[in-house]
Every structure is written in structure tokens, then in C-alpha cells.
Design a protein around this motif. Structure first.
Motif, PDB file in Angstrom:
ATOM      1  N   ALA A   1       0.832  -1.212   0.000  1.00 53.15           N
ATOM      2  CA  ALA A   1       0.000   0.000   0.000  1.00 53.15           C
ATOM      3  C   ALA A   1       0.864   1.258   0.000  1.00 53.15           C
ATOM      4  CB  ALA A   1      -0.977  -0.018   1.185  1.00 53.15           C
ATOM      5  N   ASP A   2       1.788   1.308  -0.918  1.00 57.20           N
ATOM      6  CA  ASP A   2       2.729   2.418  -1.011  1.00 57.20           C
ATOM      7  C   ASP A   2       2.159   3.472  -1.960  1.00 57.20           C
ATOM      8  OD1 ASP A   2       4.797   4.160  -1.654  1.00 57.20           O
ATOM      9  OD2 ASP A   2       6.330   2.585  -1.614  1.00 57.20           O
ATOM     10  N   ALA A   3       1.578   4.510  -1.375  1.00 54.27           N
ATOM     11  CA  ALA A   3       0.902   5.526  -2.181  1.00 54.27           C
ATOM     12  C   ALA A   3       1.889   6.298  -3.048  1.00 54.27           C
ATOM     13  CB  ALA A   3       0.125   6.478  -1.264  1.00 54.27           C
TER      14      ALA A   3
ATOM     15  N   ALA B   1       4.770   5.300  -4.370  1.00 52.27           N
ATOM     16  CA  ALA B   1       5.239   4.507  -5.501  1.00 52.27           C
ATOM     17  C   ALA B   1       4.101   4.017  -6.391  1.00 52.27           C
ATOM     18  CB  ALA B   1       6.046   3.310  -4.989  1.00 52.27           C
ATOM     19  N   GLY B   2       2.859   4.168  -5.906  1.00 52.48           N
ATOM     20  CA  GLY B   2       1.734   3.680  -6.700  1.00 52.48           C
ATOM     21  C   GLY B   2       1.652   2.167  -6.741  1.00 52.48           C
TER      22      GLY B   2
ATOM     23  N   TRP C   1      -7.193   5.520  -4.259  1.00 51.96           N
ATOM     24  CA  TRP C   1      -6.893   5.029  -2.897  1.00 51.96           C
ATOM     25  C   TRP C   1      -5.685   5.760  -2.310  1.00 51.96           C
ATOM     26  CZ3 TRP C   1      -2.078   2.803  -2.006  1.00 51.96           C
ATOM     27  CH2 TRP C   1      -1.370   2.329  -3.137  1.00 51.96           C
ATOM     28  N   ARG C   2      -4.891   6.424  -3.174  1.00 48.58           N
ATOM     29  CA  ARG C   2      -3.715   7.152  -2.701  1.00 48.58           C
ATOM     30  C   ARG C   2      -4.041   8.560  -2.231  1.00 48.58           C
ATOM     31  NH1 ARG C   2      -0.200   6.491  -8.001  1.00 48.58           N
ATOM     32  NH2 ARG C   2      -2.204   7.267  -8.802  1.00 48.58           N
TER      33      ARG C   2
ATOM     34  N   ARG D   1      -8.168   1.904   1.979  1.00 43.12           N
ATOM     35  CA  ARG D   1      -7.344   0.893   2.638  1.00 43.12           C
ATOM     36  C   ARG D   1      -8.114   0.175   3.742  1.00 43.12           C
ATOM     37  NH1 ARG D   1      -5.684  -2.977   3.076  1.00 43.12           N
ATOM     38  NH2 ARG D   1      -3.705  -3.821   3.767  1.00 43.12           N
TER      39      ARG D   1
ATOM     40  N   GLN E   1      -0.746  -4.664  -8.763  1.00 44.36           N
ATOM     41  CA  GLN E   1      -0.015  -3.452  -8.418  1.00 44.36           C
ATOM     42  C   GLN E   1      -0.956  -2.287  -8.111  1.00 44.36           C
ATOM     43  OE1 GLN E   1       3.108  -2.135 -11.119  1.00 44.36           O
ATOM     44  NE2 GLN E   1       2.911  -0.038 -10.334  1.00 44.36           N
ATOM     45  N   HIS E   2      -1.974  -2.127  -8.984  1.00 41.85           N
ATOM     46  CA  HIS E   2      -2.874  -0.980  -8.846  1.00 41.85           C
ATOM     47  C   HIS E   2      -4.107  -1.287  -8.003  1.00 41.85           C
ATOM     48  CE1 HIS E   2      -0.341   1.052 -11.752  1.00 41.85           C
ATOM     49  NE2 HIS E   2      -0.446   0.004 -12.549  1.00 41.85           N
TER      50      HIS E   2
ATOM     51  N   ASP F   1      -4.991   6.940 -11.943  1.00 46.23           N
ATOM     52  CA  ASP F   1      -4.011   5.918 -12.300  1.00 46.23           C
ATOM     53  C   ASP F   1      -4.382   5.354 -13.669  1.00 46.23           C
ATOM     54  OD1 ASP F   1      -2.700   3.521 -12.662  1.00 46.23           O
ATOM     55  OD2 ASP F   1      -3.082   2.772 -10.639  1.00 46.23           O
TER      56      ASP F   1
END
Lengths: 461, 461
Positions: free
Chosen positions: A183-185, A187-188, B23-24, B31, B75-76, B304
Motif C-alpha cells: 500500500a505504497d501511495a 510509488a503507486g 486510494w492514494r 485501505r 499493483q494498482h 491511475d
């Protein structure tokens, strides 16, 4: 210090569970089994009483051996109507913080891929408080709901169950690495793709070529409960179960069953003390012995003997409607039936039981024993059960709901606490940690751990 | 008086639903999708905003068309990890009184007997607020979780679905008479056995010879939602659906789709106005137009594009990773893919779209249109959509959760109420009554009613 005593509450999403007829008692709330209020109140009572868990039984069929059809079961509401147990858990989880939930799901009627996601979802939503009572069923009527004529033969069901367990272990333990979700915002990156692997299972009964849909939950594999006492069931429990439910009429009988389970586990290299064993029992407790006896006498006015025989017929495969109430209950041919009956009769090998006496016994608390009295008397009894048998605690059935559990929480638990035989607070952590200490995950010595590193060896999803 | 406007919230038990990347955003709570808190808060917001329902999407597989594997989806977090939607409902039901729950369940992977009990259980626990979005799936990866190589062909899936519907209608409508449960404590009768009948279904795909396990719930059959726009899907919707979800890029396109659905229903004798139609749309609303535009600009910073193309690849079957971002998106061969793409491009037949522009569009709100502005501007827009197309309301996607829904509830709903275009209180009764008035049960003109009197003709369970 003496071994602490553990309590599970034995419940079911239906009207009459182990005490048919008691739904008619003026204080009983069984009619509200299909309303959230009942379950939220129950969950709060159990958490107040520091019960380890609420154990939810289930059947997917009707008790139709008695009289050859489901009429008696319907009339007496003996486990029909019966609603889905899993769907009770999220609401109860929202009003509790520690109570565990052991839910019965029959693997014969649940495709493993979707089932594995359901249990992961519950483990997430409960923050690690979910357990699974693994059953393969005992009612032909359930098989007919699935388009079959009868259920699969008993030992074949366990072979299917082994394949099923391998499939779900791979999904729970082997698909997502612990560090897959970052869940690294910045780095996406939500999930690192290389840390998730497809499960490739090609067993005799189940085939899966897909990743698990859920990210790792606190416990991954739910706490595993099992209740088999047949040779096939015993082997299955020794391999898989972390908690075993048994029942029996006396401490002597229970002690031998406990020994058999622990020996079977030891034979395959598991620590025999790592399995928690709970025996079925019903407690009727009141401030004094006299009040407790009066309470039982009051309950007995609502006991339903035909309902009890409907349950016994389903458990034994013997149609009790064909027998005279005063007839002596003879030897039962089939193994499951013999086992169910001996749970009542084996306490005293010399005693002969009439049909009527069997019905009377089963009508309150099912085939489990009744312990009646003041908190001190009941505590004495339960201590003796634990100390003389090697069990870890009790699977407590109710007579009147939720009154039976409220009495236990408010009268019996404080007495056991005074004696240092009952916890005074929940341990922190997941259900598995509350039960066993250590990690929220299955131990390395459990067969499921064999599938844990699977994800490192397989190709990218 | 003008037609009232209805809102559903379009949600999913996963991280990135229709707005990958958001989500970022610092205020986004995606999350927490695996925690009860998020869902309880959301349910309270939606009930405050008098939303008719929370609509929960679902998939049982991974979007693995993009790049030929699931790496980009992981990843996304584009709809993976994804937890079970049904299990969210009981907890949300406990903190609301009126909000409906439309839950997606893919009938390809759920045996009908246990599924019917699950939905009955939810209808009991929600006191009649459950709906079912009937889907047959679109991802081959889901089929591989069930041990198949690929999913069943599209039109065959609808043939299987017809058999499935007949089986579950019989269980819900035809097994228990309305007066079967009497709960007569005096007489010792919970259910009158003669008023419950076995379902005997012997279809091409499903076989059942058993009574339904649940007593009649408030609605019996859940409110039926459907989203098919293919010819087979349209026929299915016309026969079964009470609510239809559609999507399209312009009022003109939507108007023609609405007309097609209502005509298909009329052709088989249903009142065309008896189907409620909701179109997919995302609202970004703020006190002023300027603030709303600024809010969108802020959201876009977290959009994204690769996540968007991962979704588009899954919906269309076209691997967008193979295309240059500046390439013009050409005609898509397969029907589902063409339909998904045209939901973006068909608004203006003369405009050519690059891959990048498609990604940008899809990244906030998926293939549905965006409506951005002050409460007055958005209300004008939505009124025009309803008045020019014949839709009944909107299936509202979120950009930032639950912020998007909170803005709708707190800013847009009051504006629509002032205009007399939005209810000021929920109607009493079950979800079906809130949506259609009348009875909690399916109308006599619905095909399910054919199975209603079945129980009178069959032998005793």
C-alpha cells in the motif's frame, strides 16, 4: 496452578437446537432467531462472560428419519427452519472485541474457491476471530438439496475432505506472501505482483488454477474445529483440528475419548497438548441448589419428547416413531447411531433405557449431560470433569436462550474466577492467540504449513 | 409533479473500484475496505442521504487481460484483493433501518440450494432490505478458480441462468405457505407440516428434491437487479429484473437503451414502467462550481491510467498494454468489448479517442460520465438526464470514499429536495415497497409468481 476452564456457547441459527420445546418457555427468545437483536444481545452476554467463542452449528437438510418424513421436525421446529450461520458473524463482530466465532460449514456443498474467500473475509472483518468447524454432513436430505439421491458414503466424504483441505490451505497459506501488500501511495504500488502466486491444485476432486482473491488476513487459515469420533473422523481431526468437540455421558467415557484423540495426534507427530478438547454439556445454575432444581423442573414442563426423538432419529438413523415409548432401546446397528446412543447410555452399562427415558434425556441439552445446582456445586462438577478427563473446557448448550448463557456468565463464571479456574480478562490478539498463545498463524508443525512456501515456487499470477 | 430521482451508491468490497489510483488520495479510506468501521460509517452516510440502496459489485477473478497476467491489477489494486460482498450486509443492517442492499452474486459459482438460504437469511436479518444483482461473470480467471479452463460461452450462461432462476424461485416462492409458521406455544406447533412442500426441480442444469430451509422472509425473493445489455442479457432482464443498471455516455444513448429495455418488458406482458432503471454516473459536487472543479483537479492528481487500462482490458477483452498511448482506439471485435468502449466514445461519433484519453476518462468513475459543479449545476444536469431519458435514477460511483457519497448526501440531496425531486423521508416497509409501493412480495405479473402456488400441488416434505 490448575488448568483453566474454557467455555464455548453452542448455538444455531434456528428455533430448537439441543432443547426442543423450550422455545415455548415464556422467557425464551428462540422465536427471534431470525432477527439481529437476538444475536447482538447474545454476543454481548458471551463477551461479558469471557467465553472463548460462540460455536454455531448448522445443517443443510431436514431431520426426516422420524416417521419417514420432515413433518415432526417442522412441527417441533427441530433445526428447521434453519438459516445460514456465517451471516450472523459480521453483525456480532461489530459489537464485540474479543469473542471468537466458530462456524460450521459443510464442505460437501461449498465450492472451495468461493468458500476460502468467505472465510478470509470474515477473518478480516472480525480482525482474526473466525474459526471453522469442518463437517461433511450426516443427512441424506441435505444431499437431495444438491441434486444427489443420498449423501456420499462416510469414508469417501473424508477422502473428499482431505482434497478440499489441501485446496483451501493452498489458497489461505500459499498464495499471498506476508509482505505482498505494501500500500505504497508514493510509488503507486498496492500489492507487489511478484509476491502473489497462483494456486495450482489438481486433486482427485477439486481443481484450482487461480490466485486467492483475498489478501492475507490476521489468521490466514481460520482456527480449525472438528467433531468426528469415527475412525476416519479421528484421523482427520488428528491431522487438521486445533480444537475438537466431543460428547459423552460420563467422565470415564470422556477420558478415554480424550486419550484416543491425543494419541492419534501424537502418532502423526503433533504435540498432543496442542489440541484443545471441549465436551458438550448443559449447565442449569441458580443462586442456590434448590433454585436451580426448581428452574430445571420449570424447564422440563416445556420439554418436547417427540422433538427429542426427531433429533435422535436423525442422529442415529433409527426411526424412533416405530417404537413403543416403554420399549427398551436396543443395540443400534450403524456406527454413527451407536455412537450417538452410547453418549446417553454408556455411563452405566447395566442400566436399560426406554424410548421415553431417552426422549426425556435428550429434550434438555441433547445427548450431553446436565449439571444442575448452585455456582459452587456446578463449579465443583466442572472442575472434576476437567481434572479427571483431560478436557480443556465445555461446549455449553442452552435450555432457555439466552437465559442459560446469562446465568453462566453472571453466576458461574465469577465462582470459577474466585477459584482461579477461569480467566479474568481476554488475552489480546487473534482467536488463535487467545486459545494457544504464540502466533495468529497456524504453527509450523501443522500440515497446512506444508503449503506456506508454495507461493515461492510457482509462476507469476 | 416531476418524477423523483433515486440514488444507489455503487461500491465494492475492494480497494480500487471505478476510480483506480484514488486510494492514494490523503482523504480516501479505501485501505479500510477490509474493516467493519468503514462500512458502518458508509451505511450511516447513505441512510442520512436517503439513498435507496448500497449496490455492491463483485468479481471472482482477476483482471488479467492487460499484459496477459494479473501483475498490473495487483499493483494498482484494481478490484484485487476483493472480499466477499454478502458478509458486509448484516453489520450495516444493524446500524441502519431503511437502506437497501443490492448484492452481486455470480450464479455460475454458487449452488442454488445454499445460495437461496443465504439470501433468505439476509432478507430476515435486514427485515426485507435485500436485493440480488444477478450476474453470470465475464472473467475467465474466475472460471479457473472453479476448476474450468474458461468461462461458459455467453449465451449458454444465460440458459444456465434461466434454470437457476427457476430453481431459486421455487425455493423462495413455492416451498413454504405464508401461514406455515404459526409458532403456537400452547399447541406445541411451530410450523404446520402440511403447509410446507418439497421443491422438486429437475432442470437441465440443476436438480433439487428438498424443502427450502428458511421460513418465508419479508420479501421472499430478494429485489432482482440486472445489468445485461446484450440481446441475451436484455431478454433475461425483461423477464426477471425489477431494477436494471445501465451505463452510457450521453442522454441520447441512454434514452435509446431505456426504450429498448422497456419495450422488451412490454413484449412479454410486463408493465414497462414497473422496471426501475439506473444509469452509472459520478458526481463531484462542492458548494461552488469553482470549488468542484478544483476538487476534480485535485482528484486527477491521483488518477491511475495503467489501472484504468487494466479495468478496460478486462471489460473489453483487448490488451491495452500492447497499444501506444497516443494510438487511436480502433473498433473492437467482440460484442462486450464494443459495448464497453462505446460507453465512452458514442457520445460524439465524430470524435476519435486515443488510448491515453480513454485511460484518463476511465480513471475517475469508470466508463460512466462525470458531472461536476455546484449543487445547483449538478441538480440541473441530473434532472435533464432523468427527464430526457426516462431513467429513474443513478448508480453513483465514487472518486474518493466515502467523501464522494458524503458530498452527495450533504450538498446535492438537499438541493434536489428543495426542487421537489428527491424524497424527504424513506417510505416504510421492505426494500421492494420503498421502490415500488404495494407489497413486499414480487407482483403477480412477474414470472416468479408462476411458482408461488407450487406448494399446494406437491407431496408432503
Amino acid at each position: 496452578m490448575s488448568k483453566p476452564i474454557r467455555f464455548n456457547a453452542f448455538e444455531m441459527n434456528c428455533v430448537a437446537h439441543q432443547s426442543p420445546g423450550l422455545w415455548r418457555h415464556p422467557r425464551d427468545r428462540s422465536r427471534a432467531y431470525n432477527r439481529l437483536d437476538y444475536w447482538l444481545d447474545l454476543a454481548r452476554i458471551l463477551e461479558r462472560g469471557l467465553f472463548d467463542g460462540l460455536f454455531l452449528a448448522d445443517v443443510l437438510g431436514v431431520y426426516d428419519v422420524y416417521g419417514g418424513n420432515g413433518a415432526a421436525a417442522l412441527q417441533h421446529a427441530t433445526q428447521i427452519p434453519v438459516n445460514d450461520p456465517l451471516l450472523l458473524v459480521p453483525a456480532m463482530a461489530a459489537v464485540t472485541r474479543h469473542l471468537g466465532f466458530g462456524v460450521t460449514v459443510n464442505l460437501s456443498y461449498e465450492p472451495p474457491y468461493g468458500f476460502a474467500r468467505r472465510m478470509s473475509t470474515l477473518d478480516h472483518l472480525t480482525e482474526g476471530r473466525i474459526g471453522w468447524n469442518i463437517v461433511t454432513g450426516y443427512l441424506d436430505s441435505a444431499a437431495r438439496g444438491a441434486g444427489k439421491d443420498r449423501q456420499t458414503a462416510h469414508d469417501d466424504r473424508y477422502a473428499i475432505a482431505e482434497d478440499y483441505m489441501a485446496a483451501v490451505y493452498k489458497l489461505w497459506e500459499g498464495s499471498w506472501a506476508d509482505d505482498a501488500v505494501v500500500a505504497d501511495a508514493e510509488a503507486g504500488v498496492f500489492t507487489v505482483p511478484e509476491r502473489v502466486r497462483k494456486v495450482q491444485h489438481d486433486g482427485p476432486h477439486f481443481r484450482i488454477d487461480a490466485l486467492h482473491l483475498s489478501e492475507p488476513s490476521p489468521q490466514r487459515t481460520p482456527v480449525l474445529y472438528q467433531a468426528g469420533t469415527s475412525p476416519a473422523g479421528l484421523g482427520f481431526a488428528a491431522r487438521h483440528a486445533e480444537c475438537v468437540f466431543i460428547s459423552g455421558p460420563s467422565r470415564k467415557v470422556i477420558a478415554s475419548r480424550v486419550a484416543a484423540i491425543r494419541q492419534a495426534a501424537a502418532r502423526i507427530g503433533r504435540d498432543p497438548a496442542s489440541i484443545l478438547i471441549f465436551t458438550l454439556l448443559t449447565v442449569i445454575v441458580a443462586p442456590s441448589d434448590e433454585e436451580a432444581r426448581a428452574k430445571l423442573a420449570d424447564y422440563r414442563r416445556y420439554a418436547d419428547h417427540e422433538g427429542a426423538l426427531t433429533l435422535m432419529s436423525g442422529w442415529t438413523g433409527v426411526d424412533f416413531s416405530q417404537l413403543d415409548p416403554d420399549a427398551i432401546v436396543e443395540h443400534v446397528e450403524n456406527e454413527a447411531g451407536r455412537s450417538a446412543l452410547e453418549n446417553i447410555t454408556r455411563a452405566d452399562p447395566d442400566r436399560r433405557w426406554t424410548v421415553r427415558e431417552v426422549a426425556e434425556h435428550v429434550a434438555i441439552g441433547g445427548i450431553g449431560p446436565l449439571v444442575v445446582g448452585s455456582p459452587a456445586r456446578v463449579a465443583d462438577e466442572l472442575e472434576a470433569w476437567v481434572d479427571e478427563t483431560g478436557i480443556d473446557g465445555f461446549n455449553l448448550a442452552f435450555a432457555v436462550r439466552p437465559e442459560t448463557f446469562r446465568d453462566v456468565a453472571d453466576l458461574l463464571v465469577p465462582e470459577l474466577q474466585r477459584r482461579g479456574r477461569y480467566k479474568t480478562a481476554y488475552a489480546e490478539g487473534a482467536l488463535r492467540q487467545k486459545l494457544f498463545g504464540g502466533s495468529a498463524r497456524l504453527s509450523e508443525s501443522h500440515t497446512a504449513a506444508d503449503y506456506r512456501q508454495l507461493w515461492q515456487a510457482l509462476e507469476t499470477a
